[in-house]
Design an enzyme around this catalytic site. Structure first.
Site, short mmCIF file in Angstrom:
data_model
loop_
_atom_site.label_atom_id
_atom_site.label_comp_id
_atom_site.label_asym_id
_atom_site.label_seq_id
_atom_site.Cartn_x
_atom_site.Cartn_y
_atom_site.Cartn_z
N TYR A 30 -1.66 -0.12 10.25
CA TYR A 30 -1.71 -0.64 8.97
C TYR A 30 -0.52 -0.52 7.99
O TYR A 30 0.04 -1.00 7.18
CB TYR A 30 -3.20 -0.32 8.14
CG TYR A 30 -3.29 -0.63 6.90
CD1 TYR A 30 -3.68 -1.91 6.54
CD2 TYR A 30 -3.01 0.38 5.93
CE1 TYR A 30 -4.03 -2.29 5.28
CE2 TYR A 30 -3.31 -0.01 4.53
CZ TYR A 30 -3.70 -1.04 4.19
OH TYR A 30 -4.14 -1.65 2.73
N SER A 40 1.00 -1.15 -0.06
CA SER A 40 -0.02 -0.04 0.01
C SER A 40 0.98 1.10 -0.04
O SER A 40 1.84 1.32 0.56
CB SER A 40 -0.94 0.03 1.17
OG SER A 40 -1.65 1.22 1.16
#
Ligand SMILES: NC(=O)c1ccc[n+]([C@@H]2O[C@H](COP(=O)([O-])OP(=O)(O)OC[C@H]3O[C@@H](n4cnc5c(N)ncnc54)[C@H](OP(=O)(O)O)[C@@H]3O)[C@@H](O)[C@H]2O)c1
Length: 252
Positions: A154, A140
């Site tokens: 995250y 990501s």
């Protein structure tokens, strides 16, 4: 070409399954809880003359990971391509972190990916008698900026994937295996549905993306399938950003 996709029943994984099948991959679609969604994708692929199978399994369980590769091989032939798309988010300020939630986050997003890569290496390595192969890990853009507010953990679970992929690719490069970490920016899927459903939040997010819009799962699938292909034969050990031109700070 047998492609195993973890988390393949929704979002980026599902878009990748459809596209890869249309390019001639036999596709093993792993799912955790989405039995019906996975079966529907298999049916759609088969209706178009492709080959696919839906395989249950939780990537936090080592035995499930081994079982996935075994079942994919039994149904479609040895796994030659792997896309690690299974992933979860965690929205929490640092002060509110819960240890069990952090453990789950890293078990799915990081250790699950690493163990799937280990399994792929064991089976694909030409030194072990395999045919070689390609691995695409879906990390990501969050990993490049520490995440948007509430997503620091995250982001770090994904940054670890980027670093691991680099080392993994170098270690296996002479054994016929390529590996790339693909970093999507904000993409419209179930993972981001709640956040993007608020118009103000969506437009605030889009104001920080160079192209001024979020992306679609199909746009990520295009990049994944290209990375899996021989057209990307000299690309390994790198990260590729698919993020609408990247983050801009402040208003465009
Ligand atoms: N959407 C974005 O903006 C964005 C941006 C950057 C990166 N990503 C990454 O892209 C990947 C795909 O996400 P998405 O956006 O397509 O969202 P998604 O539709 O929520 O896909 C995630 C998939 O992973 C599966 N999964 C979760 N835990 C699992 C486990 N333990 N074992 C097996 N499967 C599991 C989920 O199934 P269950 O619900 O059944 O668990 C779900 O099908 C994720 O790794 C995500 O972190 C997404």
């Amino acid at each position: 070409m047998t492609l195993l996709i973890t988390g393949g029943a929704s979002g980026i994984g599902a878009a990748t399954a459809h596209l890869a099948a249309s390019r001639g991959h036999k596709v093993a679609i792993n799912y955790r809880s989405r039995d019906q969604q996975a079966r529907k994708i298999v049916a759609d692929i088969e209706a178009k003359g492709g080959k696919a199978v839906a395989l249950p399994g939780d990537v936090v369980r080592e035995a499930d990971i081994r079982g996935l590769f075994d079942a994919a091989e039994k149904a479609l032939g040895p796994v030659t391509h792997l896309v690690n798309s299974a992933g979860i988010g965690l929205n929490s300020s640092v002060k509110d972190f819960d240890a069990a939630a952090l453990e789950r986050l890293f078990a799915v997003n990081t250790i699950g990916v690493i163990l799937c890569c280990r399994e792929a290496a064991r089976r694909m390595s030409t030194r072990n008698g395999g045919k070689g192969g390609v691995v695409v890990n879906v990390s990501s853009m969050a990993g490049t900026i520490g995440g948007r507010p509430g997503a620091a953990a995250y982001a770090s679970s994904k940054a670890a994937v980027d670093s691991f992929t680099m080392g993994f690719a170098k270690e296996l490069a002479t054994e016929g295996i390529r590996a790339v970490s693909l970093r999507p920016g904000m993409i419209e899927t179930e993972m981001t549905e709640k956040t993007l459903s608020d118009r103000e939040t969506r437009s605030a997010i889009e104001s920080t993306i160079a192209m001024g819009r979020v992306g679609q799962a199909g746009e990520i699938a295009n990049a994944v399938v290209w990375l899996l292909s021989d057209e990307a034969s000299f690309i390994s050990g790198v990260t590729l950003d698919a993020s609408g031109g990247g983050f801009v700070f402040g208003k465009r």
